[in-house]
Motif scaffolding. Structure first.
Motif, mmCIF file in Angstrom:
data_model
loop_
_atom_site.group_PDB
_atom_site.id
_atom_site.type_symbol
_atom_site.label_atom_id
_atom_site.label_comp_id
_atom_site.label_asym_id
_atom_site.label_seq_id
_atom_site.Cartn_x
_atom_site.Cartn_y
_atom_site.Cartn_z
ATOM 1 N N TRP A 190 0.842 -1.200 0.000
ATOM 2 C CA TRP A 190 0.000 0.000 0.000
ATOM 3 C C TRP A 190 0.882 1.257 0.000
ATOM 4 O O TRP A 190 0.649 2.188 -0.757
ATOM 5 N N ALA A 191 1.902 1.255 0.860
ATOM 6 C CA ALA A 191 2.827 2.401 0.908
ATOM 7 C C ALA A 191 3.572 2.542 -0.414
ATOM 8 O O ALA A 191 3.766 3.656 -0.906
ATOM 9 N N PHE A 192 3.982 1.425 -1.006
ATOM 10 C CA PHE A 192 4.700 1.477 -2.281
ATOM 11 C C PHE A 192 3.811 2.030 -3.391
ATOM 12 O O PHE A 192 4.232 2.897 -4.155
ATOM 13 N N LEU A 193 2.591 1.541 -3.467
ATOM 14 C CA LEU A 193 1.684 1.988 -4.527
ATOM 15 C C LEU A 193 1.238 3.438 -4.316
ATOM 16 O O LEU A 193 0.964 4.136 -5.287
ATOM 17 N N GLY A 194 1.190 3.893 -3.057
ATOM 18 C CA GLY A 194 0.772 5.256 -2.778
ATOM 19 C C GLY A 194 1.918 6.199 -2.509
ATOM 20 O O GLY A 194 1.734 7.284 -1.967
ATOM 21 N N ARG A 195 3.117 5.814 -2.910
ATOM 22 C CA ARG A 195 4.324 6.574 -2.573
ATOM 23 C C ARG A 195 4.348 7.994 -3.123
ATOM 24 O O ARG A 195 5.049 8.845 -2.610
ATOM 25 N N ASN A 196 3.581 8.263 -4.163
ATOM 26 C CA ASN A 196 3.602 9.590 -4.779
ATOM 27 C C ASN A 196 2.499 10.515 -4.270
ATOM 28 O O ASN A 196 2.404 11.649 -4.717
ATOM 29 N N THR A 197 1.657 10.015 -3.374
ATOM 30 C CA THR A 197 0.585 10.840 -2.809
ATOM 31 C C THR A 197 0.630 10.730 -1.290
ATOM 32 O O THR A 197 0.860 9.648 -0.744
ATOM 33 N N GLN A 198 0.411 11.840 -0.610
ATOM 34 C CA GLN A 198 0.614 11.905 0.840
ATOM 35 C C GLN A 198 -0.260 10.941 1.633
ATOM 36 O O GLN A 198 0.250 10.139 2.406
ATOM 37 N N TRP A 199 -1.585 11.028 1.495
ATOM 38 C CA TRP A 199 -2.447 10.249 2.386
ATOM 39 C C TRP A 199 -2.404 8.754 2.147
ATOM 40 O O TRP A 199 -2.353 7.984 3.118
ATOM 41 N N PRO A 200 -2.424 8.253 0.925
ATOM 42 C CA PRO A 200 -2.280 6.799 0.765
ATOM 43 C C PRO A 200 -0.956 6.288 1.352
ATOM 44 O O PRO A 200 -0.924 5.239 1.988
ATOM 45 N N LEU A 201 0.108 7.048 1.157
ATOM 46 C CA LEU A 201 1.401 6.658 1.716
ATOM 47 C C LEU A 201 1.339 6.638 3.235
ATOM 48 O O LEU A 201 1.758 5.671 3.876
ATOM 49 N N ARG A 202 0.802 7.696 3.825
ATOM 50 C CA ARG A 202 0.695 7.764 5.289
ATOM 51 C C ARG A 202 -0.161 6.629 5.841
ATOM 52 O O ARG A 202 0.203 5.993 6.837
ATOM 53 N N LEU A 203 -1.299 6.376 5.201
ATOM 54 C CA LEU A 203 -2.179 5.310 5.682
ATOM 55 C C LEU A 203 -1.515 3.940 5.547
ATOM 56 O O LEU A 203 -1.650 3.090 6.432
#
Length: 171
Positions: free
Chosen positions: A61-74
């Protein structure tokens, strides 16, 4: 804090994916021990597998959302929470393995039977308590049992994910 800022974003992204691959390897090893070496997992071993899967999902999840703040944080928060859960279960397992023989819990029915007969809340409580089969030590590596190694792994994931959370939140 300046040390955390020196870590390049690309290294963090690679770390998230490496964490995911590590979890896949750990689950593969668990199934190797079960199906190739015939080491039957106890209820707490199964829960640790679930926690490992959760940590892996958080890393992905962190890898896939690495370019956006909230997906990365979550994703990182989910990884941290899953690591805490896994460390708690592994620590409980280690505690059961270190009990004197007269204090080891009685072995209960098999996991399949419990899944078929117990309501979900009682099933979860029963599994998390562990039983006598959880006290068996059937494998050692460098003097540590599987639950001890998993405790080290979960604590490692926890430290790394908390460092990543601090780094991401400080941006």
């Amino acid at each position: 804090m300046s040390l955390l800022k020196r870590i390049p974003d690309g290294a963090l992204s690679a770390g998230y994916f490496a964490g995911f691959l590590t979890c896949i390897a750990l689950l593969g090893a668990a199934y190797y021990f079960e199906y190739a070496l015939y080491l039957e997992p106890c209820p707490l071993c199964i829960v640790q597998r679930i926690a490992t899967l959760m940590v892996g999902i958080g890393c992905l999840w962190a890898f896939l959302g690495r370019n956006t703040q909230w997906p990365l944080r979550l994703g990182l928060l989910f990884t941290s929470a899953s690591s805490v859960f896994g460390a708690w279960v592994a620590n409980h397992h280690v505690t059961i393995q270190n009990l004197p023989a007269d204090e080891v819990p009685v072995c209960g029915p098999g996991l399949e039977y419990m899944i078929e007969t117990l309501p979900p809340s009682e099933l979860i409580t029963t599994i998390l308590k562990g039983d006598g089969s959880c006290a068996d030590v059937s494998w050692l590596f460098l003097g540590l049992t599987m639950p001890q190694w998993m405790l080290v792994v979960f604590l490692g994931f926890l430290v790394v994910s908390v460092v990543a959370v601090v780094r991401v939140w400080s941006r």
